[in-house]
Structure formats: C-alpha cells, structure tokens
Design a protein around this motif. Structure first.
Motif, PDB file in Angstrom:
ATOM      1  N   THR A 241       9.100  -0.784 -10.860  1.00  8.21           N
ATOM      2  CA  THR A 241       9.979   0.205 -10.459  1.00  8.21           C
ATOM      3  C   THR A 241       9.168   1.606 -10.967  1.00  8.21           C
ATOM      4  O   THR A 241       9.097   1.510 -12.106  1.00  8.21           O
ATOM      5  CB  THR A 241      11.419   0.271 -10.857  1.00  8.21           C
ATOM      6  OG1 THR A 241      12.046  -1.099 -10.326  1.00  8.21           O
ATOM      7  CG2 THR A 241      12.194   1.328 -10.065  1.00  8.21           C
ATOM      8  N   VAL A 242       8.835   2.402  -9.985  1.00  2.00           N
ATOM      9  CA  VAL A 242       8.184   3.680 -10.393  1.00  2.00           C
ATOM     10  C   VAL A 242       8.360   4.754  -9.341  1.00  2.00           C
ATOM     11  O   VAL A 242       8.940   4.449  -8.224  1.00  2.00           O
ATOM     12  CB  VAL A 242       6.541   3.279 -10.515  1.00  2.00           C
ATOM     13  CG1 VAL A 242       6.024   2.687  -9.053  1.00  2.00           C
ATOM     14  CG2 VAL A 242       5.665   4.176 -10.834  1.00  2.00           C
ATOM     15  N   GLU A 243       8.151   5.927  -9.492  1.00  4.16           N
ATOM     16  CA  GLU A 243       8.135   7.080  -8.960  1.00  4.16           C
ATOM     17  C   GLU A 243       7.144   6.776  -7.861  1.00  4.16           C
ATOM     18  O   GLU A 243       5.985   6.717  -8.029  1.00  4.16           O
ATOM     19  CB  GLU A 243       8.093   8.283  -9.460  1.00  4.16           C
ATOM     20  CG  GLU A 243       8.941   8.654 -10.559  1.00  4.16           C
ATOM     21  CD  GLU A 243      10.498   8.905  -9.926  1.00  4.16           C
ATOM     22  OE1 GLU A 243      10.577   9.352  -8.739  1.00  4.16           O
ATOM     23  OE2 GLU A 243      11.415   8.913 -10.468  1.00  4.16           O
ATOM     24  N   ALA A 244       7.562   6.792  -6.596  1.00  6.11           N
ATOM     25  CA  ALA A 244       6.659   6.587  -5.370  1.00  6.11           C
ATOM     26  C   ALA A 244       5.690   7.804  -5.333  1.00  6.11           C
ATOM     27  O   ALA A 244       4.369   7.483  -4.909  1.00  6.11           O
ATOM     28  CB  ALA A 244       7.354   6.507  -4.093  1.00  6.11           C
ATOM     29  N   ASP A 245       6.335   9.167  -5.525  1.00 10.20           N
ATOM     30  CA  ASP A 245       5.169   9.967  -5.422  1.00 10.20           C
ATOM     31  C   ASP A 245       4.017  10.243  -6.498  1.00 10.20           C
ATOM     32  O   ASP A 245       2.967  10.369  -6.299  1.00 10.20           O
ATOM     33  CB  ASP A 245       5.967  11.648  -5.579  1.00 10.20           C
ATOM     34  CG  ASP A 245       6.749  11.866  -4.517  1.00 10.20           C
ATOM     35  OD1 ASP A 245       6.617  10.859  -3.291  1.00 10.20           O
ATOM     36  OD2 ASP A 245       7.560  12.475  -4.504  1.00 10.20           O
ATOM     37  N   ALA A 246       4.351   9.677  -7.760  1.00 15.64           N
ATOM     38  CA  ALA A 246       3.513   9.830  -8.837  1.00 15.64           C
ATOM     39  C   ALA A 246       2.473   8.261  -8.494  1.00 15.64           C
ATOM     40  O   ALA A 246       1.258   8.785  -8.683  1.00 15.64           O
ATOM     41  CB  ALA A 246       4.109   9.332 -10.000  1.00 15.64           C
ATOM     42  N   LEU A 247       2.986   7.313  -7.926  1.00 16.44           N
ATOM     43  CA  LEU A 247       1.944   6.202  -7.941  1.00 16.44           C
ATOM     44  C   LEU A 247       1.086   6.797  -6.680  1.00 16.44           C
ATOM     45  O   LEU A 247      -0.228   6.402  -6.899  1.00 16.44           O
ATOM     46  CB  LEU A 247       2.848   4.947  -7.432  1.00 16.44           C
ATOM     47  CG  LEU A 247       2.142   3.820  -7.257  1.00 16.44           C
ATOM     48  CD1 LEU A 247       0.992   3.290  -8.325  1.00 16.44           C
ATOM     49  CD2 LEU A 247       2.853   2.615  -7.030  1.00 16.44           C
ATOM     50  N   ALA A 248       1.674   7.169  -5.420  1.00 16.83           N
ATOM     51  CA  ALA A 248       1.073   7.650  -4.380  1.00 16.83           C
ATOM     52  C   ALA A 248      -0.328   8.840  -4.833  1.00 16.83           C
ATOM     53  O   ALA A 248      -1.410   8.303  -4.486  1.00 16.83           O
ATOM     54  CB  ALA A 248       1.773   8.479  -3.259  1.00 16.83           C
ATOM     55  N   ALA A 249       0.098   9.546  -5.896  1.00 14.85           N
ATOM     56  CA  ALA A 249      -1.059  10.580  -6.311  1.00 14.85           C
ATOM     57  C   ALA A 249      -2.091   9.890  -7.090  1.00 14.85           C
ATOM     58  O   ALA A 249      -3.032  10.240  -6.892  1.00 14.85           O
ATOM     59  CB  ALA A 249      -0.287  11.587  -6.954  1.00 14.85           C
ATOM     60  N   ALA A 250      -1.675   8.911  -7.887  1.00 14.94           N
ATOM     61  CA  ALA A 250      -2.709   8.126  -8.403  1.00 14.94           C
ATOM     62  C   ALA A 250      -3.539   7.280  -7.732  1.00 14.94           C
ATOM     63  O   ALA A 250      -4.817   7.074  -7.821  1.00 14.94           O
ATOM     64  CB  ALA A 250      -1.888   7.188  -9.561  1.00 14.94           C
ATOM     65  N   VAL A 251      -2.929   6.597  -6.558  1.00 16.62           N
ATOM     66  CA  VAL A 251      -3.690   6.058  -5.794  1.00 16.62           C
ATOM     67  C   VAL A 251      -4.816   6.968  -4.942  1.00 16.62           C
ATOM     68  O   VAL A 251      -6.024   6.375  -4.833  1.00 16.62           O
ATOM     69  CB  VAL A 251      -2.737   5.248  -4.508  1.00 16.62           C
ATOM     70  CG1 VAL A 251      -3.649   4.794  -3.344  1.00 16.62           C
ATOM     71  CG2 VAL A 251      -2.020   4.213  -5.130  1.00 16.62           C
ATOM     72  N   ARG A 252      -4.495   8.091  -4.617  1.00 19.06           N
ATOM     73  CA  ARG A 252      -5.297   9.200  -3.965  1.00 19.06           C
ATOM     74  C   ARG A 252      -6.519   9.264  -5.202  1.00 19.06           C
ATOM     75  O   ARG A 252      -7.742   9.200  -4.502  1.00 19.06           O
ATOM     76  CB  ARG A 252      -4.291  10.348  -3.581  1.00 19.06           C
ATOM     77  CG  ARG A 252      -3.834  10.039  -2.486  1.00 19.06           C
ATOM     78  CD  ARG A 252      -3.288  11.765  -2.128  1.00 19.06           C
ATOM     79  NE  ARG A 252      -2.158  11.520  -1.156  1.00 19.06           N
ATOM     80  CZ  ARG A 252      -0.689  11.623  -1.651  1.00 19.06           C
ATOM     81  NH1 ARG A 252      -0.364  11.898  -2.882  1.00 19.06           N
ATOM     82  NH2 ARG A 252       0.286  11.748  -0.837  1.00 19.06           N
ATOM     83  N   ARG A 253      -6.342   9.589  -6.453  1.00 24.19           N
ATOM     84  CA  ARG A 253      -7.446   9.908  -7.213  1.00 24.19           C
ATOM     85  C   ARG A 253      -8.199   8.682  -7.455  1.00 24.19           C
ATOM     86  O   ARG A 253      -9.494   8.603  -7.307  1.00 24.19           O
ATOM     87  CB  ARG A 253      -6.490  10.379  -8.327  1.00 24.19           C
ATOM     88  CG  ARG A 253      -5.985  11.735  -8.146  1.00 24.19           C
ATOM     89  CD  ARG A 253      -5.672  12.251  -9.607  1.00 24.19           C
ATOM     90  NE  ARG A 253      -4.552  11.642 -10.102  1.00 24.19           N
ATOM     91  CZ  ARG A 253      -3.368  11.914 -10.063  1.00 24.19           C
ATOM     92  NH1 ARG A 253      -2.843  13.113  -9.269  1.00 24.19           N
ATOM     93  NH2 ARG A 253      -2.202  11.410 -10.789  1.00 24.19           N
ATOM     94  N   VAL A 254      -7.600   7.594  -7.739  1.00 20.75           N
ATOM     95  CA  VAL A 254      -8.397   6.291  -8.219  1.00 20.75           C
ATOM     96  C   VAL A 254      -9.097   5.698  -6.841  1.00 20.75           C
ATOM     97  O   VAL A 254     -10.013   5.207  -7.219  1.00 20.75           O
ATOM     98  CB  VAL A 254      -7.291   5.141  -8.715  1.00 20.75           C
ATOM     99  CG1 VAL A 254      -8.100   3.943  -9.167  1.00 20.75           C
ATOM    100  CG2 VAL A 254      -6.596   5.801  -9.948  1.00 20.75           C
ATOM    101  N   GLY A 255      -8.512   5.916  -5.815  1.00 22.45           N
ATOM    102  CA  GLY A 255      -9.143   5.464  -4.453  1.00 22.45           C
ATOM    103  C   GLY A 255     -10.465   5.937  -4.031  1.00 22.45           C
ATOM    104  O   GLY A 255     -11.058   5.155  -3.378  1.00 22.45           O
TER     105      GLY A 255
END
Length: 352
Positions: A241-255
């Motif tokens: 369980t995690v904040e969706a916005d925080a995980l999405a931002a990390a996906v953009r950077r790492v991707g």
C-alpha cells in the motif's frame, strides 16, 4: 424549413453529431414547435441532439455534416436556416452561406431501445475514461476494442487489451438488466457529451445512451468472453500500500532509464518498494519509497507506461497492489473504498 437558432448551441449539437458519425455523413435537421433536432445514422450507429430554436416554418432537410460543422464554429449570435431551392442557406445580418440538400433517404430513423436503467453521468464518464483506456485501439479481435457493460443492482464496466484489464463498479439510480459490449471509442465520445442523469437503453443487438437533449444508439459486439473471472486472482502472496501519486512520479523518473521496452522492476522489501531500471546507453536509476508491506519479498517487472496508466487511475488516493507469483496479474485497488469501485489488473513482464 425556416428556423432561427443560437449559433453556439447549434454548433455544439452539430459538432457532437459529426464527431460520432462517419466523415462523409449527412445530418438531418428537423424544425418544429419543440425546436431543432440534429440527427444522423448509418447501419450501425444513430445519434440525435436537440437545440433550442424558433421555427418559422416546420420542415426537415439533410445536409453534409462536415461543412455545416466547420461553418457554425466560426459564427456568433443568431443564425437563420432557410431552404432556398436546392440549398440550405445559413443567414446572418452580414453574411450568407449555402449548403446543398442531400437525399432524405439517408438511413433509418434513430432507434430508441427501451430504457433499462439510469446512472449518474459524471460518475459514469469518470469511470469510463479509466476503463476504456485499457481497450485495444486496433485489434483483429473486436472484443478487445470494446467496453462490456453489465447491470443488475450495480453497473460494471470492463475492458482489456490482453496485457491489462480495468473493471469499475458504480451505483445505478434504478435496478436494471444489461449485458452488452460497446465499441470503446464511440462509448467514450458519447459519455463525454452526456450531462446529468444518463439513461441506459438495450434492445436486440443494440445499446443506447440518452440524456436531456441527446441520444446515441449503436449496434453491439459479442460480449461473452470479456470477463474478469478469466483472470486468476487467488494466489496473492504480497500486498503493498503506497501513495499512488508518489509511486507514479517515481515511475516517470526511473522509467527514463529503462530499455526500449521501458520495463522496470518493483522490488518489494520491508516497509518499502524500490524501483529500478537500466539502459545501456544512458545509465541506470533506482528510487525507494516508504510503503506498507505484508507478505513475502518479491520483484515483479512491469512496462513503465502501463504501470503509470494504472496508477493514474488512482490519482490522489492510496493504492493497494496485490502481487501474485510468477507471470500472474498484479491487482490494483484503492486502499479506501469510494462510490466507484475500481479494479485494475496489470500483467507483469519478463525482466531482461
């Protein structure tokens, strides 16, 4: 026919119909005491939109949709539509435009299947944007280009492109029975036009949406095979369980650092998740986020853009990822239940 209407209201109705109909379609304009009706149809589709207007002479004509829509977009104030011989003239104080009249035998009248239920238009459009986004845009198997709508006490929307599936459930304003598969592109555009309470209509081989001032009816696809029951979901061994916005931002950077397939790995540890990706020519990236974790450690890989699409469906919320072993689907749901219940299935990828 002789009728006067506000140009912006008529433009909205004509543009809405034009976006749904084939490019070279004709539009039927009918004026009477109730106002002006804009309608069009082909063998699979029929649309109708109402426009406030003052009819000086009742009548009905058919004209080309595209030039009428383009002309009205550039007009303001009141416009008068009057038949002049073989033309429909659009008259303003300082201008006149004339379109050819087409044959009135341009298709059957707009069908209106029986209304089976109603749904809140805002909630329906919001859920549909997410679900329809998982439908295939161009697939030789039509069932993957549609959204399945099933109704009993609730309305369930389902779509899949075989790599992911989204399922949304939302309340109905009245119980009804429905099970149809509707082309996703058409359904999304129709829902975008709908306002207020939306009626759901169904008849043999057809489906329709109605709202004050509008109706869209279409032929349906075969709905039998598109079901979330076909996706195994009983082998979950890890939940995050995690904040969706925080995980999405990390996906953009790492991707950014992922290879051409843009696959990244989600490494689940104790109270954290670590995103990692590498690209031979630009380097590598990793980012760690705090999370609530239950179950064992695991490291599934996902295509970055698909994972991002899934997370954006839960923007502003905490999201729960239920991870299954091997190549079974990861299941995403909101951590806190809302009025619309959304489930997103995302297939993992083989890591390189």
């Amino acid at each position: 026919m002789d009728v006067t209407a506000p140009a912006h209201r008529l433009s909205a109705a004509v543009s809405a119909a034009s976006r749904l109909l084939p490019a070279r379609a004709g539009l039927r304009l009918r004026a009477d005491a109730a106002g002006l009706t804009v309608a069009g149809s082909d063998p699979d589709l029929a649309v109708r939109f109402d426009c406030p207007a003052t009819a000086h002479t009742d009548g009905s004509v058919t004209v080309p949709a595209a030039p009428l829509a383009e002309t009205l977009k550039m007009l303001d104030g009141l416009v008068r539509l009057v038949v002049e011989g073989s033309r429909l003239a659009l008259r303003l104080d300082n201008a006149r435009f004339a379109l050819p009249l087409l044959s009135t035998e341009s298709g059957p009248p707009v069908p209106e299947p029986p209304r089976v239920s109603e749904v809140d238009g805002g909630a329906f459009a919001s859920a549909l944007r997410i679900v329809a986004g998982t439908a295939s845009k161009d697939d030789p198997l039509p069932l993957f280009t549609g959204v399945r709508l099933q109704a009993d006490s609730r309305l369930t929307l389902t779509a899949s492109d075989r790599y992911r599936m989204a399922v949304a459930r939302l309340p109905l304003l009245s119980p009804g029975s429905l099970d149809v598969l509707v082309p996703a592109t058409l359904l999304t555009e129709a829902a975008r036009q709908a306002k207020g309470t939306v009626g759901l209509h169904a008849g043999p081989g057809r489906f329709g949406l109605s709202w004050p001032g509008g109706l869209v009816g279409t032929a349906v696809l075969d709905a039998g095979f598109l079901s979330e029951d076909s996706i195994p979901s009983s082998a979950v061994d890890t939940k995050v369980t995690v904040e969706a916005d925080a995980l999405a931002a990390a996906v953009r950077r790492v991707g950014v650092y992922a290879e051409d397939r843009r696959v990244l790995t989600l490494e689940v540890g104790d109270a954290q998740v670590r995103l990692a990706s590498a690209r031979q020519d630009t380097g590598e990236a990793e980012e760690t986020l705090k999370a609530e974790v239950s179950g064992g450690r695991t490291s599934p890989s996902f295509q970055a853009r698909y994972l991002l699409d899934a997370l954006q469906a839960f923007a502003g919320e905490r999201v729960e990822l239920s991870i299954q072993p091997g190549m079974r689907a990861c299941i995403l749901r909101a951590a806190e239940a809302g009025e619309v219940e959304l489930t997103y299935y995302l297939m993992p990828m083989l890591a390189r």
